[in-house]
Design an enzyme around this catalytic site. Structure first.
Site, PDB file in Angstrom:
ATOM      1  N   TYR A 118       0.855  -1.183   0.000  1.00 21.15           N
ATOM      2  CA  TYR A 118       0.000   0.000   0.000  1.00 21.15           C
ATOM      3  C   TYR A 118       0.892   1.234   0.000  1.00 21.15           C
ATOM      4  O   TYR A 118       1.909   1.272   0.705  1.00 21.15           O
ATOM      5  CB  TYR A 118      -0.899   0.030   1.241  1.00 21.15           C
ATOM      6  CG  TYR A 118      -1.633   1.342   1.422  1.00 21.15           C
ATOM      7  CD1 TYR A 118      -2.861   1.560   0.807  1.00 21.15           C
ATOM      8  CD2 TYR A 118      -1.074   2.382   2.170  1.00 21.15           C
ATOM      9  CE1 TYR A 118      -3.524   2.769   0.951  1.00 21.15           C
ATOM     10  CE2 TYR A 118      -1.737   3.591   2.314  1.00 21.15           C
ATOM     11  CZ  TYR A 118      -2.955   3.779   1.699  1.00 21.15           C
ATOM     12  OH  TYR A 118      -3.612   4.970   1.836  1.00 21.15           O
ATOM     13  N   GLU A 206      -3.349   7.655  -4.019  1.00 21.65           N
ATOM     14  CA  GLU A 206      -3.404   6.426  -3.247  1.00 21.65           C
ATOM     15  C   GLU A 206      -3.315   5.244  -4.203  1.00 21.65           C
ATOM     16  O   GLU A 206      -4.164   5.096  -5.092  1.00 21.65           O
ATOM     17  CB  GLU A 206      -4.708   6.347  -2.435  1.00 21.65           C
ATOM     18  CG  GLU A 206      -4.764   5.117  -1.535  1.00 21.65           C
ATOM     19  CD  GLU A 206      -6.033   5.079  -0.697  1.00 21.65           C
ATOM     20  OE1 GLU A 206      -5.934   4.881   0.525  1.00 21.65           O
ATOM     21  OE2 GLU A 206      -7.130   5.247  -1.273  1.00 21.65           O
TER      22      GLU A 206
END
Length: 397
Positions: A118, A206
């Site tokens: 991530y 993101e």
């Protein structure tokens, strides 16, 4: 301004970030054509069909599917396009899917195991610095990782005077447990990602997941990108990417008439001049036992036309049971605002079916109160904050 995944990936690729390649399709036939083209260009045999909506958690909602042949591409694309996709980040009604991204399969077998990470780039408002947030635990359950195992979330803050330095990118790659070719690839990926964030005037990048492929390539498999609205005047090509179908229609209408409006879930509409006063007014409503139905800043001009437009926008929300107008008269005189409220109220006739509380403070506040009180309309006037709060509580009860 939020972007679709495919649009975010276009920006990433323009800054040298490796991405999972894909082609947008608006119907099943286009999806099949896209799959054929991808096979020719990338050699991929399988394809991932991904719903394009402004919401995360698409996989959990059934908006991301793997197709192993062209027949499955057609069937899956046909079933996803037109569906109302419900995810943890949408309302109960979900969001209608108008298009899908047909993407290459990047989880192919190779010399090593694939790994998902991530990574996001955003502003840390507490320190006033951009930061890179990252974790070894990428994938659909990153929220659970942050909640249950926060020690697996790392951050790297960037000095605005220095920018992201190579040693910081190397530290990120090290903390992710990479070595060899994958380590070098990740350093390059991080440097390019930060450059894309900074030079595109974004407020959020993101990437979940960032994938290490079986042959040690590092790429963005997903991309959630938010562009700072205040910078769109100098990012014309990005402004053209805006998909109004994905935005609240009331907010879109308000923007077109020059009102700063954010839709909320409460029962008291707010009409205020100035963002700071608007926030204080929302607190006032909460203290009075209500819930703000919106944030609406009419700006420095509060004449009859603008007030009427604000009324119409607020009343489009069926949950509104009362409206609180809270104006500080500095540049704009309170008596002019009061007359604007009275004129707008009369122009709208029977369209206003909820109580209205008007609190005007500042230049000519007392005169403004007289105009409201002598108007003969069902409008409650107030001068003090507490007085306005009491009247909100009174009309709600």
């Amino acid at each position: 301004m939020n972007l679709h995944e495919y649009q975010g990936k276009e920006i990433l690729a323009s800054f040298g970030v490796r991405i999972q390649r894909g082609i947008v399709a608006h119907n099943a036939k286009e999806a099949v054509d896209a799959a054929k083209q991808l096979t020719q260009e990338t050699g991929t045999g399988w394809h991932v069909i991904k719903a394009q909506v402004h919401a995360g958690g698409r996989g959990k909602g059934g908006g991301v599917k793997l197709a192993k042949n062209l027949k499955e591409v057609e069937e899956l694309a046909g079933s996803i396009i037109g569906m109302n996709l419900v995810t943890p980040q949408t309302s109960a009604e979900g969001k209608k899917v108008h298009q899908v991204l047909v993407a290459e399969d990047v989880y192919y077998p190779g010399d090593s195991e694939t790994s998902e990470f991530y990574m996001s780039v955003l502003l840390n408002r507490g320190t006033g610095r951009n930061m890179i947030m990252y974790s070894t635990e990428g994938g659909m359950d990153i929220e659970e990782v942050a909640e249950k195992t926060p020690h697996l979330i790392f951050t790297e803050e960037v000095d605005p005077g220095m920018g992201l330095l190579p040693f910081q990118a190397r530290r990120i790659a090290f903390n992710l447990g990479l070595s060899g070719t994958a380590f070098k690839e990740m350093v390059k990926f991080v440097m390019s990602l930060y450059k894309a964030y900074e030079e595109s005037d974004s407020s959020l990048f993101e990437i979940n997941p960032v994938l290490k492929t079986s042959d040690d390539k590092i790429m963005a498999v997903d991309a959630k990108v938010t562009i700072d609205d205040n910078a769109l005047y100098r990012r014309k090509t990005y402004a053209e990417m805006r998909d109004l179908r994905e935005e609240n229609p009331i907010e879109v209408e308000a923007r077109e008439v020059g009102l700063n409006y954010v839709d909320l879930d409460g029962n008291v509409g707010c009409m205020v001049n100035g963002a700071g006063l608007a926030m204080a007014t929302m607190d006032l409503i909460k203290m009075a036992g209500g819930e703000p139905a919106n944030f609406l800043d009419v700006g420095g001009t509060a004449d009859a036309k603008r007030v009427e437009e604000a009324f119409r926008i607020i009343l489009k929300d069926p949950n509104v049971k009362a409206i609180l107008i809270n104006i500080f008269g500095g540049i704009v005189r309170c008596d002019r605002v009061a007359q604007g409220v009275v004129d707008a109220y009369k122009n709208m006739g029977d369209a206003i079916q909820v109580p209205i509380i008007v609190r005007l403070q500042g230049t000519n506040a007392e005169l403004a109160k007289e105009i409201i009180d002598n108007s003969g309309l069902a409008v409650h006037s107030a001068v003090q904050f507490k007085e306005a709060a009491d009247k909100v509580e009174e009309v709600l009860s």
